[in-house]
Design a protein around this motif. Structure first.
Motif, PDB file in Angstrom:
ATOM      1  N   ALA A 156     -18.373 -53.914  20.428  1.00 38.15           N
ATOM      2  CA  ALA A 156     -17.135 -54.465  19.879  1.00 38.15           C
ATOM      3  C   ALA A 156     -17.160 -55.988  19.912  1.00 38.15           C
ATOM      4  CB  ALA A 156     -15.944 -53.943  20.674  1.00 38.15           C
ATOM      5  N   THR A 157     -16.552 -56.578  18.914  1.00 36.36           N
ATOM      6  CA  THR A 157     -16.458 -58.036  18.831  1.00 36.36           C
ATOM      7  C   THR A 157     -15.019 -58.467  19.064  1.00 36.36           C
ATOM      8  OG1 THR A 157     -15.976 -58.070  16.462  1.00 36.36           O
ATOM      9  CG2 THR A 157     -18.303 -58.018  17.103  1.00 36.36           C
ATOM     10  N   ILE A 158     -14.819 -59.762  19.195  1.00 35.22           N
ATOM     11  CA  ILE A 158     -13.466 -60.281  19.394  1.00 35.22           C
ATOM     12  C   ILE A 158     -12.590 -59.976  18.178  1.00 35.22           C
ATOM     13  CG2 ILE A 158     -14.045 -62.573  18.515  1.00 35.22           C
ATOM     14  CD1 ILE A 158     -12.090 -63.724  20.577  1.00 35.22           C
ATOM     15  N   LYS A 159     -13.210 -59.931  16.994  1.00 31.92           N
ATOM     16  CA  LYS A 159     -12.457 -59.592  15.784  1.00 31.92           C
ATOM     17  C   LYS A 159     -12.003 -58.136  15.835  1.00 31.92           C
ATOM     18  CE  LYS A 159     -12.628 -60.012  10.761  1.00 31.92           C
ATOM     19  NZ  LYS A 159     -13.436 -60.441   9.590  1.00 31.92           N
ATOM     20  N   ASP A 160     -12.859 -57.250  16.347  1.00 34.49           N
ATOM     21  CA  ASP A 160     -12.483 -55.834  16.478  1.00 34.49           C
ATOM     22  C   ASP A 160     -11.282 -55.684  17.403  1.00 34.49           C
ATOM     23  OD1 ASP A 160     -15.992 -54.900  16.579  1.00 34.49           O
ATOM     24  OD2 ASP A 160     -14.632 -55.066  14.855  1.00 34.49           O
ATOM     25  N   SER A 218      -8.434 -64.803  22.092  1.00 35.66           N
ATOM     26  CA  SER A 218      -9.181 -65.870  22.758  1.00 35.66           C
ATOM     27  C   SER A 218      -8.433 -66.374  23.979  1.00 35.66           C
ATOM     28  CB  SER A 218      -9.432 -67.015  21.768  1.00 35.66           C
ATOM     29  OG  SER A 218     -10.091 -68.085  22.398  1.00 35.66           O
ATOM     30  N   TYR A 243     -15.473 -53.713  25.519  1.00 38.10           N
ATOM     31  CA  TYR A 243     -15.727 -55.137  25.281  1.00 38.10           C
ATOM     32  C   TYR A 243     -15.791 -55.883  26.604  1.00 38.10           C
ATOM     33  CZ  TYR A 243     -15.130 -59.936  23.736  1.00 38.10           C
ATOM     34  OH  TYR A 243     -15.298 -61.270  23.532  1.00 38.10           O
ATOM     35  N   ASN A 298     -18.224 -62.648  27.003  1.00 37.67           N
ATOM     36  CA  ASN A 298     -19.534 -63.226  27.261  1.00 37.67           C
ATOM     37  C   ASN A 298     -19.579 -64.652  26.758  1.00 37.67           C
ATOM     38  OD1 ASN A 298     -19.919 -63.070  24.446  1.00 37.67           O
ATOM     39  ND2 ASN A 298     -20.624 -60.957  24.647  1.00 37.67           N
ATOM     40  N   ASN A 300     -20.831 -65.907  24.124  1.00 36.17           N
ATOM     41  CA  ASN A 300     -20.527 -66.062  22.696  1.00 36.17           C
ATOM     42  C   ASN A 300     -19.028 -66.043  22.456  1.00 36.17           C
ATOM     43  OD1 ASN A 300     -23.171 -66.253  21.843  1.00 36.17           O
ATOM     44  ND2 ASN A 300     -23.415 -64.029  21.648  1.00 36.17           N
ATOM     45  N   ALA A 301     -18.339 -65.134  23.157  1.00 39.87           N
ATOM     46  CA  ALA A 301     -16.891 -65.070  22.980  1.00 39.87           C
ATOM     47  C   ALA A 301     -16.237 -66.343  23.483  1.00 39.87           C
ATOM     48  CB  ALA A 301     -16.335 -63.864  23.737  1.00 39.87           C
ATOM     49  N   GLU A 356     -13.507 -67.923  14.440  1.00 45.94           N
ATOM     50  CA  GLU A 356     -14.555 -66.966  14.752  1.00 45.94           C
ATOM     51  C   GLU A 356     -15.933 -67.593  14.548  1.00 45.94           C
ATOM     52  OE1 GLU A 356     -15.788 -62.343  13.648  1.00 45.94           O
ATOM     53  OE2 GLU A 356     -14.426 -63.464  12.372  1.00 45.94           O
ATOM     54  N   HIS A 357     -16.011 -68.524  13.593  1.00 47.64           N
ATOM     55  CA  HIS A 357     -17.271 -69.230  13.351  1.00 47.64           C
ATOM     56  C   HIS A 357     -17.406 -70.459  14.262  1.00 47.64           C
ATOM     57  CE1 HIS A 357     -17.379 -66.750   9.708  1.00 47.64           C
ATOM     58  NE2 HIS A 357     -18.652 -67.048   9.638  1.00 47.64           N
TER      59      HIS A 357
END
Length: 337
Positions: free
Chosen positions: A2-6, A19, A45, A48, A50-51, A113-114
């Motif tokens: 899972a990503t932060i967007k998910d 965030s 989730y 990490n 990256n997040a 996100e980018h």
């Protein structure tokens, strides 16, 4: 994985809110924070590097949110921003907000996100409160073409009221007393302030614009044609027309000429923006110059400096406000009656 967007999608909140939860930030209610943490647990989730980079790492890119990508006005704005980015070897990530709150928020969240820490945002639909929150979250967040007192040092904006007053003064100096207006149908600050500037200046001269002499339409050539058609259909007498922007002015002139009404010998027309279209109208359009490319350069430089944690001098704050100036061409003449 899972990503932060998910997580944001599952919780029905913005990336900024997730965030804040990940980084133990403020501005998140206890219930919302608990729900997001529960969703993170259910989806497996784990925060990490990256997040956390969303708020802790710098990325050599400049995010830009514009209202429309095809409009010449915004193309000029983007050119100013891109000029600065190219000089500093920074990548530009561009998105459109379409003057809709949901779309503007999605555009900003996507840039977050980018990992864009420098961001120039043209937002007309989001509330002051939401934009102030974004400014607290994004180090290099800068608003273009809007002023919010709480983040005045991050706003690069135009004095639209002064622009409207300048138009009225110019027309009054040429003897115009019967003035009509065609403006944008969008109830945002720009058209409202320009209209108020015109009306207040005329009122000070003892002239009142009848509400029937004001037409609202889409802020483009087609809208200008429609607004002018409506004015002519009412049989209103006027010697000058004030247009919200150059595109509406061009459409209005086209409709006047279609009805055999000569510009400017019978009716004067004045625009706003001074985009390239103004120089190639026939007659060439008298307008107010909106220094949008200069403002784009300023906004980009400010965003990049803030993202780099550079101290901005207090004296620089006053330079964030710009004032439009009249460009005299061929579409305005002395009143003929």
């Amino acid at each position: 994985m899972a990503t932060i967007k998910d997580i944001a999608n599952a919780a029905g909140v913005s990336l900024a809110t997730v965030s804040r939860v990940i980084n133990n930030g403020p501005k998140v209610g206890d219930a919302t924070r608990a729900r997001i943490k529960e969703i993170m647990k259910e989806m497996g989730y784990r925060p990490n590097a990256n997040a956390r980079a969303l708020v802790t790492q710098r990325n050599p890119s400049l995010g830009v949110v514009l209202a429309e990508l095809s409009d010449p006005f915004f193309a000029t704005l983007a050119h100013g921003i891109e000029t600065v980015a190219r000089q500093k070897d920074i990548q530009v990530l561009l998105s459109s907000g379409s003057i809709q709150a949901k779309t503007e928020m999605k555009a900003i969240d996507t840039l977050m996100e980018h990992r864009c820490e420098a961001m120039v945002v043209h937002s007309k639909a989001l509330s002051d409160e939401v934009l102030v929150d974004y400014a607290k979250e994004i180090p290099g967040f800068v608003l273009i073409n809007r002023y919010i007192e709480a983040i005045a040092d991050r706003c690069v904006w135009l004095d639209n009221y002064a622009g409207g007053a300048s138009i009225a003064k110019h027309l009054l100096s040429l003897g115009h007393k019967k003035i009509a207006m065609i403006s944008s149908q969008y109830q945002i600050d720009d058209p409202i302030l320009r209209l108020k500037g015109v009306e207040d200046e005329l009122n000070a001269a003892g002239i009142t614009i009848d509400k029937t002499a004001i037409e609202l339409a889409t802020p483009d050539q087609e809208g200008g044609e429609t607004a002018m058609q409506n004015l002519l259909s009412k049989g209103i007498e006027f010697t000058a027309v004030v247009a919200y922007n150059d595109a509406m002015a061009a459409g209005a002139m086209s409709m006047l000429l279609d009805h055999g009404i000569q510009v400017p010998s019978e009716v004067s027309v004045i625009g706003f923006d001074d985009v390239i279209l103004a120089r190639y109208c026939r007659p060439k359009l008298t307008t107010l110059k909106y220094p949008i490319e200069m403002m784009g350069i300023k906004a980009a430089e400010l965003a990049i400096s803030l993202a780099a944690k550079k101290q901005i001098e207090d004296s620089a704050i006053v330079t964030h406000k710009y004032t439009p100036t009249i460009v005299k061409r061929e579409s305005v003449a002395i009143a003929n009656k």
